[in-house]
Design a protein around this motif. Structure first.
Motif, short mmCIF file in Angstrom:
data_model
loop_
_atom_site.label_atom_id
_atom_site.label_comp_id
_atom_site.label_asym_id
_atom_site.label_seq_id
_atom_site.Cartn_x
_atom_site.Cartn_y
_atom_site.Cartn_z
N HIS A 157 0.80 -1.23 0.00
CA HIS A 157 0.00 0.00 0.00
C HIS A 157 0.83 1.27 0.00
CE1 HIS A 157 -3.76 2.21 0.30
NE2 HIS A 157 -3.09 3.06 1.06
N GLU B 111 -8.47 3.00 -3.77
CA GLU B 111 -8.76 3.09 -2.33
C GLU B 111 -10.02 3.94 -2.15
OE1 GLU B 111 -5.71 4.72 0.26
OE2 GLU B 111 -6.59 3.62 1.94
N HIS C 47 -13.25 4.19 2.15
CA HIS C 47 -12.08 4.82 2.76
C HIS C 47 -12.56 5.38 4.09
CE1 HIS C 47 -8.63 7.93 2.73
NE2 HIS C 47 -8.13 6.76 3.02
N HIS D 5 -10.33 -0.55 5.62
CA HIS D 5 -11.19 0.63 5.76
C HIS D 5 -12.68 0.31 5.80
CE1 HIS D 5 -8.35 3.93 5.82
NE2 HIS D 5 -7.73 3.47 4.76
N HIS E 138 -3.52 -2.75 4.09
CA HIS E 138 -2.82 -2.03 5.16
C HIS E 138 -3.73 -1.94 6.38
CE1 HIS E 138 -5.05 0.96 2.89
NE2 HIS E 138 -4.78 1.94 3.72
N ARG F 214 -10.76 1.50 12.94
CA ARG F 214 -9.93 1.37 11.74
C ARG F 214 -9.18 0.03 11.71
NH1 ARG F 214 -7.02 0.29 8.30
NH2 ARG F 214 -5.55 1.50 7.07
N ASP G 55 1.88 2.07 3.82
CA ASP G 55 1.09 3.33 3.86
C ASP G 55 1.99 4.52 4.17
OD1 ASP G 55 -1.24 4.79 3.55
OD2 ASP G 55 -2.00 4.38 5.56
ZN ZN Z 1 -5.72 3.83 3.83
#
Ligand code: ZN
Length: 377
Positions: free
Chosen positions: A28, A158, A184, A222, A243, A254, A323
């Protein structure tokens, strides 16, 4: 994966040296977003990008970038999953985003144009199937080939808001899109994301059907809990989480709860460990906490990876999804990482926790490659 074997300094040195050359897959990165919204010329080294941002204050990570194409090469990170990302916001949604799906679509097309320019320049190469994957791996495994190899990228979306309708997926697939995360942050057009609640609904389920038909990977990252479970129930294709860290170590919606991690393991998923400090250590306050003060180093990521391995009973379901260019930089990532090339510290850290060379190969690249070979067979 916690059998601490005592190791002599010499053996440790050999391990460290052997690990240093490992091939790494990072599942990611938001490269095109950094190129276009942060105005970063990613063909330059990180140091040069940061020097040019001196004095800028429009974003919290100005002058603190850790990702560039030369630094990916330096870290032997030869394959990444790279995103297109553009949110639609309905009236009253306080998150930043476009006021219509058509505008969001256009944003992603600009991002695609940047990836195409990188391909034309020989900086990157798009990987879309098993043939292009194996050819790319041969290039990177060949020690005699030039060191300025193109970084391979698998195109991912994403948040799916920018797909004006699910029919747009077909065009996106033709442009190389191979993974989609339906959500997201916040409420989405096809699924509800981080900090939101609720189900995917009819449009989301239609999106899943089209993804399945086109053999597009579902990225579970997400998705809020409701949408996560609905997606797993309605999607029969390949699922990964590019991620994501663990809720039991840092409690936030999250992150994945253990039940979610177990469900992903049952589906053969690979989960990429993320290096965003607030997802690594509990109690992080954005804009206030600093990585050293919070003891946020690369070893903390191993805690999250290890937690998933303990649930799985093996090392087959984790990888890296750093990320590291996701709207933060050195101010909000492990303090022992100066650029993304320092991901090469992870093999030694894993070795110190008792992970075998085979486990470490799995984590640094093997699991993502096995997943892709199966998905694209
Ligand atoms: Zn993200």
């Amino acid at each position: 994966m916690e059998n601490d074997l005592p190791r002599s300094p010499v053996v440790h040195l050999i391990f460290t040296f052997k690990f240093f050359i490992l091939f790494i897959v990072d599942a990611h990165l938001d490269l095109s977003m950094n190129a276009l919204e942060w105005n970063r010329d990613l063909v330059k080294p990180v140091a040069e990008i940061n020097a040019r941002e001196a004095g800028l204050t429009d974003k919290p990570d100005r002058g603190k970038a850790v990702v560039s194409l030369p630094d990916l090469r330096k870290g032997n990170i030869g394959l990444v999953v790279a995103t297109q990302i553009a949110r639609y916001v309905a009236l009253g949604n306080p998150l930043p985003g476009w006021h219509s799906p058509a505008q969001a679509w256009a944003q992603t097309q600009g991002q695609l144009a940047w990836y195409r320019a990188m391909e034309a320049a020989g900086e990157m190469v798009q990987i879309t199937d098993s043939h292009s994957l194996e050819r790319h791996l041969r290039l990177w495994m060949d020690d005699s080939s030039p060191q300025d190899r193109p970084v391979g990228y698998i195109l991912s979306l994403e948040g799916a808001d920018s797909l004006i309708d699910p029919g747009y997926l077909e065009k996106a697939w033709a442009d190389g899109l191979r993974a989609v995360g339906p959500a997201h942050y916040g409420p989405g057009r096809y699924a509800q994301g981080t900090d939101a609640t609720g189900f995917m609904g009819a449009a989301g389920r239609e999106l899943l059907r089209q993804m399945e038909r086109l053999n597009i990977i579902l990225d579970a990252t997400h998705l809020c809990d409701d949408s996560f479970w609905e997606a797993l129930d309605h999607f029969n294709g390949h699922v990964w989480a590019s991620h994501n860290n663990c809720r039991s170590l840092v409690n936030h919606n999250r992150q994945f709860g253990d039940d979610m991690i177990r469900a992903l393991i049952d589906r053969g998923a690979v989960i990429g460990g993320a290096l965003d400090a607030w997802m690594m250590v509990p109690g992080w306050v954005r804009g206030k906490s600093d990585p050293r003060g919070m003891n946020c180093n690369l070893d903390v990521l191993v805690d999250h990876l290890d937690h998933i391995c303990q649930l799985a009973g093996n090392s087959l379901h984790i990888g890296i999804g750093s990320d590291l260019d996701g709207a933060f930089g050195r101010e909000q990532c492990p303090y022992d990482l100066e650029t993304i090339a320092d991901l090469q510290s992870l093999p030694a850290l894993l070795g110190r926790r008792g992970y075998s060379p085979a486990d470490i190969d799995n984590i640094m690249h093997g699991n993502w490659l096995r997943f892709l070979r199966k998905a694209w067979s």
